[in-house]
Scaffold this motif. Structure first.
Motif, PDB file in Angstrom:
ATOM      1  N   ASN A 197       0.833  -1.220   0.000  1.00 59.35           N
ATOM      2  CA  ASN A 197       0.000   0.000   0.000  1.00 59.35           C
ATOM      3  C   ASN A 197       0.859   1.258   0.000  1.00 59.35           C
ATOM      4  O   ASN A 197       0.519   2.256  -0.633  1.00 59.35           O
ATOM      5  N   LEU A 198       1.980   1.203   0.761  1.00 55.61           N
ATOM      6  CA  LEU A 198       2.807   2.407   0.927  1.00 55.61           C
ATOM      7  C   LEU A 198       3.629   2.759  -0.316  1.00 55.61           C
ATOM      8  O   LEU A 198       4.178   3.851  -0.404  1.00 55.61           O
ATOM      9  N   SER A 255       2.883   6.092  -1.691  1.00 56.16           N
ATOM     10  CA  SER A 255       3.005   7.322  -0.910  1.00 56.16           C
ATOM     11  C   SER A 255       4.325   8.017  -1.253  1.00 56.16           C
ATOM     12  O   SER A 255       5.289   7.375  -1.669  1.00 56.16           O
ATOM     13  N   VAL A 256       4.376   9.342  -1.096  1.00 53.46           N
ATOM     14  CA  VAL A 256       5.555  10.111  -1.509  1.00 53.46           C
ATOM     15  C   VAL A 256       6.771   9.709  -0.680  1.00 53.46           C
ATOM     16  O   VAL A 256       7.871   9.525  -1.197  1.00 53.46           O
ATOM     17  N   LYS A 257       6.580   9.536   0.612  1.00 55.18           N
ATOM     18  CA  LYS A 257       7.690   9.215   1.497  1.00 55.18           C
ATOM     19  C   LYS A 257       8.196   7.783   1.262  1.00 55.18           C
ATOM     20  O   LYS A 257       9.360   7.464   1.522  1.00 55.18           O
TER      21      LYS A 257
END
Ligand code: IPD
Ligand code: CA
Ligand code: CA
Length: 267
Positions: free
Chosen positions: A30-31, A34-36
């Motif tokens: 899922n991550l 994400s930008v990070k």
């Protein structure tokens, strides 16, 4: 297949850590968007897995030593003869990128010799085990290294240096020599799994330079117990100290070591 009590402890620890990694792997997927990115999350997953393994192993054998990749320093046990050698997550880069090729690696060393090994890939449910003198297994199936005798028929695994790691020029020479002689070269990204694949006859051989003891301790026993030959690149037996490894069946181990070590061409 009968497992000793000690091997059972190792298997239970690997499965428990594997469950934790599997849950976190779902979150990593899922991550990705994400930008990070999932970097910090993966470090936590790694530490969590190591804690699970250390707690399980030291609960069963409180006097044994413990060398784990994520520990700040080695725990010297009061029992000077035994030491666990653990990589809670081998293949971190794959894990971080959502690639399901990673493993938990646990070895037991007795008087300087590896006597027990577990490598577990929770994403595929493949559990590799070995005990000295008792053979190597993938789940319940007894393993045997591949029997190909000539490099031209072989698929060979290797490690590839990357940004900030390893000698790139030297590796390119090794690869140039090996790829000219074999049917295929593969880079899995988990040295423990590479060695398990050699034990399982999937890879005919494997070499890598610059490994740490926890990357290869369990895998070395898997290959040997599957009838394979393992040495460092100079033919020595102390791979954990010299950090290089080459393996295969009797013929391929020898032939691959010769090709990898071929001198750099002068022009
Ligand atoms: C790495 C993997 C990889 C090997 C690297 C290791 P890590 O371990 O085993 O296959 O090429 O040298 O550091 O960092 O994923 O535990
Ligand atoms: Ca590793
Ligand atoms: Ca690791």
């Amino acid at each position: 297949m009968a497992r000793s009590a000690l091997l059972n402890v190792m298997v239970q620890a690997a499965i428990k850590a594997g469950k934790s990694l599997s849950r976190d792997f779902g979150e990593v997927q899922n991550l990705q968007v994400s930008v990070k990115g999932p970097g910090d999350f993966v470090s936590q997953a790694d530490l969590k897995a190591q804690k699970i393994i250390r707690d399980e192993l030291l609960k069963a054998r409180p006097t044994y030593g413990f060398l784990g990749e994520e520990a700040d320093e080695e725990i010297k046990g009061t029992d000077g003869a035994h030491r666990w050698i653990v990589d809670p997550l081998d293949g971190t880069t794959n894990f971080l990128h959502g690639i399901p090729m990673f493993s938990v690696s646990i070895a037991l060393e007795r008087n300087g010799e590896i006597v027990g090994a577990v490598v577990f890939n929770p994403a595929t449910d493949e559990l590799y085990t070995a005990e000295r003198g008792g053979g190597a297994f993938l789940n319940d199936r007894r393993l045997r290294v591949a029997s190909r005798r000539v490099l031209s028929d072989c698929v060979i695994g290797c490690g590839v240096p990357h940004l900030g790691r390893g000698n790139h020029g030297k590796f390119l020479v090794e690869l140039r020599h090996v790829m000219g002689e074999v049917a295929g070269v593969r880079r899995v990204g988990s040295a423990a799994l590479d060695l398990a694949y050699v034990a399982a006859g999937r890879f005919d051989g494997f070499w890598e330079v610059g490994l740490s003891p926890w990357d290869m301790a369990a895998g070395i026993l898997l290959v040997r117990e599957a009838g394979g030959f393992v040495s460092d690149l100079d033919g020595g037996n102390d791979m954990l100290a010299t950090s290089s490894i080459v393996c295969g069946n009797e013929h391929i181990h020898k032939a691959l070591a010769e090709v990898v070590k071929r001198p750099i061409p002068t022009k």
